[in-house]
Design an enzyme around this catalytic site. Structure first.
Site, PDB file in Angstrom:
ATOM      1  N   ALA A   1     -21.619 -49.027   3.574  1.00  0.00           N
ATOM      2  CA  ALA A   1     -22.919 -50.078   3.779  1.00  0.00           C
ATOM      3  C   ALA A   1     -24.028 -49.041   2.960  1.00  0.00           C
ATOM      4  O   ALA A   1     -23.465 -47.432   3.592  1.00  0.00           O
ATOM      5  CB  ALA A   1     -23.297 -49.982   5.519  1.00  0.00           C
TER       6      ALA A   1
ATOM      7  N   SER B   1     -26.365 -49.200  14.816  1.00  0.00           N
ATOM      8  CA  SER B   1     -27.529 -47.745  14.340  1.00  0.00           C
ATOM      9  C   SER B   1     -28.079 -47.399  15.680  1.00  0.00           C
ATOM     10  O   SER B   1     -28.107 -49.172  15.612  1.00  0.00           O
ATOM     11  CB  SER B   1     -28.151 -47.636  12.543  1.00  0.00           C
ATOM     12  OG  SER B   1     -28.590 -46.811  12.750  1.00  0.00           O
TER      13      SER B   1
ATOM     14  N   TYR C   1     -32.970 -52.508   7.230  1.00  0.00           N
ATOM     15  CA  TYR C   1     -31.150 -51.598   7.249  1.00  0.00           C
ATOM     16  C   TYR C   1     -31.019 -51.744   8.967  1.00  0.00           C
ATOM     17  O   TYR C   1     -30.076 -52.719   8.719  1.00  0.00           O
ATOM     18  CB  TYR C   1     -31.458 -50.137   7.112  1.00  0.00           C
ATOM     19  CG  TYR C   1     -30.456 -49.607   7.528  1.00  0.00           C
ATOM     20  CD1 TYR C   1     -29.273 -49.514   6.779  1.00  0.00           C
ATOM     21  CD2 TYR C   1     -30.919 -48.215   8.597  1.00  0.00           C
ATOM     22  CE1 TYR C   1     -28.559 -48.487   7.488  1.00  0.00           C
ATOM     23  CE2 TYR C   1     -29.560 -47.852   9.548  1.00  0.00           C
ATOM     24  CZ  TYR C   1     -28.354 -47.563   9.210  1.00  0.00           C
ATOM     25  OH  TYR C   1     -27.672 -46.945   9.453  1.00  0.00           O
TER      26      TYR C   1
ATOM     27  N   LYS D   1     -27.935 -54.431  10.254  1.00  0.00           N
ATOM     28  CA  LYS D   1     -26.689 -53.279  11.740  1.00  0.00           C
ATOM     29  C   LYS D   1     -26.583 -54.375  13.032  1.00  0.00           C
ATOM     30  O   LYS D   1     -26.255 -54.971  13.538  1.00  0.00           O
ATOM     31  CB  LYS D   1     -27.094 -52.456  12.069  1.00  0.00           C
ATOM     32  CG  LYS D   1     -26.843 -51.047  10.908  1.00  0.00           C
ATOM     33  CD  LYS D   1     -25.728 -51.272  10.927  1.00  0.00           C
ATOM     34  CE  LYS D   1     -25.428 -49.864   9.328  1.00  0.00           C
ATOM     35  NZ  LYS D   1     -23.683 -49.764   8.903  1.00  0.00           N
TER      36      LYS D   1
END
Ligand SMILES: NC(=O)c1ccc[n+]([C@@H]2O[C@H](COP(=O)([O-])OP(=O)(O)OC[C@H]3O[C@@H](n4cnc5c(N)ncnc54)[C@H](O)[C@@H]3O)[C@@H](O)[C@H]2O)c1
Length: 329
Positions: free
Chosen positions: A77, A119, A144, A148
């Site tokens: 990723a 995360s 970001y 996730k």
């Protein structure tokens, strides 16, 4: 067992490859090498490195057709939260669509065990710390983090529809290098705090910048839970064992249970390195939560996992690694 590790030529992936190989698993790495290094996958003991992208369905079909892979650990990723605010499409394409392509290929080949690098960015700035898995208030502050969270949701529905069992491991801030100094982070491609502080400590950068010293925290700087990369690697092995034993999807927050401020990281580095480098206070960055640290008691109970290394070990191993790898990897 034979395991595919995507992103296994990267920072956390390569440490995990090494843990798996130490326990006699056979590991195949799939990595685009855009941000990773073939030498890292080799040094970690991967039996085969396939250079390619998780979005490449034909490549995945070939690979899964050739190798009897039983489980996939998915690190591949992009991870730069700041960049993702500027370029959301880049992150949704690689992190979400790239993962879905991988999951669909797994289903075509009847591979049903998946471990996902999630995360703490899925939480944003949490209402309460430490953050446990009962916290269902997700408020990612960057594309970001959103990417996730989207994958965690995809995984829930793929389990319901197809019986694909997954463990999402929500890492807090990975840092440090292997204790023997053989595996570490490439500071030429990362914007994480610890490598940036190391650059300043080793005279490779004129200073280190603190992005925001006016946050509502005791010393005004952001607070994170820094977790040693070897501790994270061990957690993946435990998650794999859990999937084999219970065949059940789950999510775990992985941290040390303690927060350290940016200033504490800088001060610890000054003490350990003996270097009194320059520190500059500049304006806040978009997409940075104020303070977050983990409650990892669920992982302790169910995965029999607990972080072993503290901030001093993180800084000492990182410092040694960067001193010996001044040009990245
Ligand atoms: N480093 C952290 O603090 C942290 C914290 C939470 C979550 N994570 C997640 O952990 C994972 C690994 O992080 P890292 O720090 O090792 O990053 P890294 O950049 O070192 O490793 C990622 C690897 O994936 C490869 N890659 C990226 N997209 C790919 C694709 N579509 N197909 C094949 N290979 C691809 C890159 O070349 C690189 O080698 C990432 O998913 C990241 O979001 C990292």
């Amino acid at each position: 067992m034979k395991v595919l590790v995507t992103g296994g030529a990267g920072y956390i992936g390569s440490q995990t490859v090494r843990e798996l190989v130490n326990l006699n698993h056979e590991v195949i790495v799939l990595d685009s090498l855009e941000l990773g290094h073939a030498q890292l996958a080799e040094a970690a003991g991967a039996s085969r490195l396939v250079e390619g992208n998780t979005a490449d369905a034909a490549l995945l079909d070939n690979l899964f057709g050739q190798e009897q892979i039983e489980a996939v650990i998915h690190f591949a990723a992009y991870k730069n939260a700041g960049e993702s605010v500027e370029k959301p499409g880049k992150y949704f394409t690689n992190n979400v669509a790239g993962t879905q392509s991988l999951l669909d290929a797994m289903l075509r080949h009847n591979i049903k065990h998946f471990i996902f690098s999630s995360s703490c960015a899925i939480f944003g700035t949490p209402q309460n710390v430490p953050v446990s898995e009962t916290n269902n208030f997700f408020n990612p502050e960057s594309p970001y983090g959103e990417s996730k969270l989207m994958v965690e949701k995809v995984l829930k529905w793929y389990d319901l529809a197809h019986g694909l069992k997954s463990i999402s491991l929500r890492y807090f801030n990975a840092a440090g290098a292997s204790l023997d100094g053989k595996l570490g982070e490439d500071w030429t491609v990362t914007l994480n705090l610890v490598p940036l502080v190391m650059k300043a400590a080793l005279g490779k950068a004129p200073s280190v910048k603190i992005f925001g010293a006016d946050y509502p925290t005791p010393d005004g700087t952001c607070i994170r839970d820094y977790i040693h990369v070897v501790d994270l690697a061990v957690a993946h092995v435990r998650a794999l064992e859990y999937l084999q034993e219970f065949n059940q999807s789950n999510q775990y927050n992985l941290g040390t249970g303690h927060g350290s401020s940016v200033r504490q990281v800088i001060d610890t580095t000054k003490r350990i390195s003996g270097s009194d480098f320059k520190v500059e206070e500049v304006t806040r960055r978009p997409g940075d939560p104020v303070a977050i640290w983990a409650d990892s008691s669920k992982a302790e109970r169910e995965l029999k996992w607990k972080a072993r290394y503290d901030l001093d070990t993180i800084i000492r191993t990182a410092y040694e690694w960067h001193k010996n790898h001044p040009n990245g990897y």
